[in-house]
Design a protein around this motif. Structure first.
Motif, mmCIF file in Angstrom:
data_model
loop_
_atom_site.group_PDB
_atom_site.id
_atom_site.type_symbol
_atom_site.label_atom_id
_atom_site.label_comp_id
_atom_site.label_asym_id
_atom_site.label_seq_id
_atom_site.Cartn_x
_atom_site.Cartn_y
_atom_site.Cartn_z
ATOM 1 N N VAL A 249 8.600 8.129 -7.512
ATOM 2 C CA VAL A 249 8.141 9.419 -7.001
ATOM 3 C C VAL A 249 8.773 10.535 -7.832
ATOM 4 O O VAL A 249 9.994 10.698 -7.849
ATOM 5 N N VAL A 250 7.925 11.281 -8.510
ATOM 6 C CA VAL A 250 8.373 12.391 -9.340
ATOM 7 C C VAL A 250 8.505 13.662 -8.516
ATOM 8 O O VAL A 250 9.415 14.466 -8.721
ATOM 9 N N ASP A 251 7.588 13.846 -7.574
ATOM 10 C CA ASP A 251 7.562 15.086 -6.795
ATOM 11 C C ASP A 251 7.019 14.783 -5.406
ATOM 12 O O ASP A 251 6.022 14.076 -5.265
ATOM 13 N N GLY A 252 7.678 15.277 -4.360
ATOM 14 C CA GLY A 252 7.195 15.079 -2.999
ATOM 15 C C GLY A 252 7.722 13.805 -2.371
ATOM 16 O O GLY A 252 8.861 13.397 -2.598
ATOM 17 N N GLU A 253 6.859 13.134 -1.623
ATOM 18 C CA GLU A 253 7.263 11.953 -0.862
ATOM 19 C C GLU A 253 6.039 11.087 -0.575
ATOM 20 O O GLU A 253 4.956 11.604 -0.313
ATOM 21 N N VAL A 254 6.215 9.759 -0.632
ATOM 22 C CA VAL A 254 5.131 8.839 -0.290
ATOM 23 C C VAL A 254 5.652 7.798 0.699
ATOM 24 O O VAL A 254 6.854 7.577 0.815
ATOM 25 N N GLY A 255 4.719 7.180 1.391
ATOM 26 C CA GLY A 255 5.049 6.053 2.244
ATOM 27 C C GLY A 255 4.635 4.764 1.563
ATOM 28 O O GLY A 255 3.570 4.694 0.940
ATOM 29 N N LEU A 256 5.462 3.729 1.684
ATOM 30 C CA LEU A 256 5.163 2.432 1.094
ATOM 31 C C LEU A 256 5.259 1.365 2.174
ATOM 32 O O LEU A 256 6.274 1.250 2.856
ATOM 33 N N ALA A 257 4.180 0.583 2.329
ATOM 34 C CA ALA A 257 4.140 -0.498 3.315
ATOM 35 C C ALA A 257 3.976 -1.826 2.595
ATOM 36 O O ALA A 257 3.049 -2.005 1.798
ATOM 37 N N SER A 258 4.887 -2.768 2.893
ATOM 38 C CA SER A 258 4.835 -4.086 2.272
ATOM 39 C C SER A 258 5.707 -5.051 3.063
ATOM 40 O O SER A 258 6.761 -4.660 3.589
ATOM 41 N N GLY A 259 5.274 -6.286 3.170
ATOM 42 C CA GLY A 259 6.067 -7.304 3.851
ATOM 43 C C GLY A 259 6.370 -6.969 5.293
ATOM 44 O O GLY A 259 7.436 -7.338 5.806
ATOM 45 N N GLY A 260 5.466 -6.243 5.952
ATOM 46 C CA GLY A 260 5.677 -5.874 7.340
ATOM 47 C C GLY A 260 6.656 -4.754 7.548
ATOM 48 O O GLY A 260 7.044 -4.459 8.685
ATOM 49 N N GLU B 148 0.837 -1.199 0.000
ATOM 50 C CA GLU B 148 0.000 0.000 0.000
ATOM 51 C C GLU B 148 0.870 1.248 0.000
ATOM 52 O O GLU B 148 1.867 1.322 0.723
ATOM 53 N N VAL B 149 0.462 2.228 -0.808
ATOM 54 C CA VAL B 149 1.137 3.523 -0.863
ATOM 55 C C VAL B 149 0.256 4.546 -0.155
ATOM 56 O O VAL B 149 -0.956 4.586 -0.366
ATOM 57 N N VAL B 150 0.875 5.368 0.682
ATOM 58 C CA VAL B 150 0.160 6.422 1.397
ATOM 59 C C VAL B 150 0.782 7.759 1.017
ATOM 60 O O VAL B 150 2.000 7.934 1.112
ATOM 61 N N ASP B 151 -0.066 8.704 0.604
ATOM 62 C CA ASP B 151 0.430 9.972 0.102
ATOM 63 C C ASP B 151 -0.469 11.101 0.597
ATOM 64 O O ASP B 151 -1.678 10.936 0.706
ATOM 65 N N HIS B 152 0.127 12.249 0.904
ATOM 66 C CA HIS B 152 -0.658 13.407 1.345
ATOM 67 C C HIS B 152 -0.832 14.439 0.238
ATOM 68 O O HIS B 152 -1.648 15.337 0.355
ATOM 69 N N GLY B 153 -0.073 14.310 -0.831
ATOM 70 C CA GLY B 153 -0.186 15.255 -1.920
ATOM 71 C C GLY B 153 1.099 15.362 -2.702
ATOM 72 O O GLY B 153 1.990 16.127 -2.321
ATOM 73 N N VAL C 297 8.574 2.156 4.353
ATOM 74 C CA VAL C 297 9.683 3.012 3.939
ATOM 75 C C VAL C 297 9.122 4.314 3.389
ATOM 76 O O VAL C 297 7.956 4.401 2.999
ATOM 77 N N ARG C 298 9.974 5.345 3.361
ATOM 78 C CA ARG C 298 9.632 6.608 2.728
ATOM 79 C C ARG C 298 10.350 6.682 1.387
ATOM 80 O O ARG C 298 11.545 6.380 1.287
ATOM 81 N N VAL C 299 9.628 7.064 0.367
ATOM 82 C CA VAL C 299 10.192 7.177 -0.976
ATOM 83 C C VAL C 299 10.055 8.640 -1.409
ATOM 84 O O VAL C 299 8.943 9.169 -1.458
ATOM 85 N N ARG C 300 11.188 9.260 -1.713
ATOM 86 C CA ARG C 300 11.199 10.683 -2.021
ATOM 87 C C ARG C 300 11.377 10.939 -3.513
ATOM 88 O O ARG C 300 11.676 10.020 -4.276
#
Length: 326
Positions: free
Chosen positions: A204-215, A183-188, A218-221
């Motif tokens: 990630v082209v712009d900003g930052e998202v959270g990625l949850a997988s396999g327990g 699952e990816v979680v993003d605020h904008g 991580v943050r992806v910028r």
């Protein structure tokens, strides 16, 4: 046949009862037709907003917008030399020009849409774009399926396949995209997500998202790619050319509160289109825009007018200088 001209005449109250009935039946027939109507209606609203930003006493009529559908070179000339009213008409005509234009709002947020659901499905060789109820934009790759549900309390989507997202910033309602692999979680922000056969990749082209997988989370910028394989934990790597990772989109572009300096940099990297922003204040202004099937020159021409700037185009139409109008 329902045309853009008929829709514009309806918005201006110039249609007959029979034409209104035909238009209503057409809008109900297919979701794509209703979407096209909404696109033109939103551009019609923009005529007043753009006119006000340019100090135009009389905003253009529907007939003037249609009459001034210019070629790219002609549009640049109109935007540089014509009266403010004609410049508004020319810019809106450019936006109406391509059948693939879906939404193109620059620095303006219209509507109070907060609730709605959408399902998009594509076959081989097919791509689709949509504006979600919160204003976020999604561009779906071939052989993909997306379901999205926007409510006042949450923003959720489910993806099988691949899609590009330009998400409206909302710290109170994170935008969550669930897939079979995580699952990816993003605020904008803007990101590309692919999930097939239990594997996942997010760019990630712009900003930052959270990625949850396999327990693991991580943050992806911006400028990074994260991958999940065979149910394992996500890995994050930097990439030299983030736009090369999303070249499947072709001519689709989407910006979400993106500073103009970053917009022109993306156009340069993706298309080799050189744009110089001459004013630092203008360069910091943000752009919220999405479109399909438009050339870089058409995109820049529309952005230029909406930001109350003038375009200076070289003979070869490869360089555009921006400067504020005084």
């Amino acid at each position: 046949m329902i045309t853009d001209e008929l829709i514009l005449r309806s918005l201006q109250g110039e249609t007959s009862a029979e034409e209104e009935r035909e238009l209503l039946l057409w809008r109900r027939e297919r979701p794509e037709d209703e979407q096209r109507y909404e696109q033109i209606a939103r551009l019609w609203e923009m005529r007043g907003l753009l006119g006000g930003s340019l100090g135009v006493e009389r905003v253009p009529t529907a007939a003037e917008i249609l009459r001034h559908r210019p070629r790219v070179g002609e549009a640049a000339r109109i935007l540089r030399f014509a009266s403010p009213s004609l410049r508004v008409a020319a810019a809106l005509a450019v936006l109406l020009g391509g059948a693939g234009v879906v939404r193109h709002l620059v620095g303006l947020r219209a509507g109070n849409e907060a609730t709605g659901s959408v399902e998009l499905v594509t076959g081989p060789g097919e791509m689709r774009s949509a504006r979600l109820a919160d204003g976020s934009v999604v561009h779906l790759a071939p052989d993909s399926r997306l379901t999205a549900q926007i409510t006042p309390a949450s923003r959720r989507a489910w993806l099988s396949g691949r899609a590009y997202f330009a998400v409206v910033h909302d710290p109170e309602r994170p935008f969550k995209v669930a897939t079979s692999a995580g699952e990816v979680v993003d605020h904008g922000t803007r990101f590309d997500l692919e999930a097939r056969s239990g594997e996942l990749q997010v760019v990630v082209v712009d900003g930052e998202v959270g990625l949850a997988s396999g327990g693991e989370s991580v943050r992806v910028r911006a400028g990074q790619v994260s991958r999940v394989r065979d149910g394992g934990q996500p890995e994050v790597v930097d990439v030299d050319d983030v736009y090369g990772q999303v070249d499947w989109m072709g001519t689709f572009v989407a910006f979400e509160a993106t500073p103009l300096r970053e917009v022109v940099q993306e156009l340069k990297q993706r298309y080799g289109f050189r744009v110089q922003v001459a004013d630092s204040v203008l360069a910091a202004q943000t752009v919220t825009s999405w479109s399909t099937n438009q050339s870089p020159r058409e995109i820049v021409t529309a952005i230029c007018l909406a930001l109350n700037a003038s375009c200076t185009v070289t003979d070869t139409l490869t360089t555009i200088d921006y400067h504020l109008l005084h």
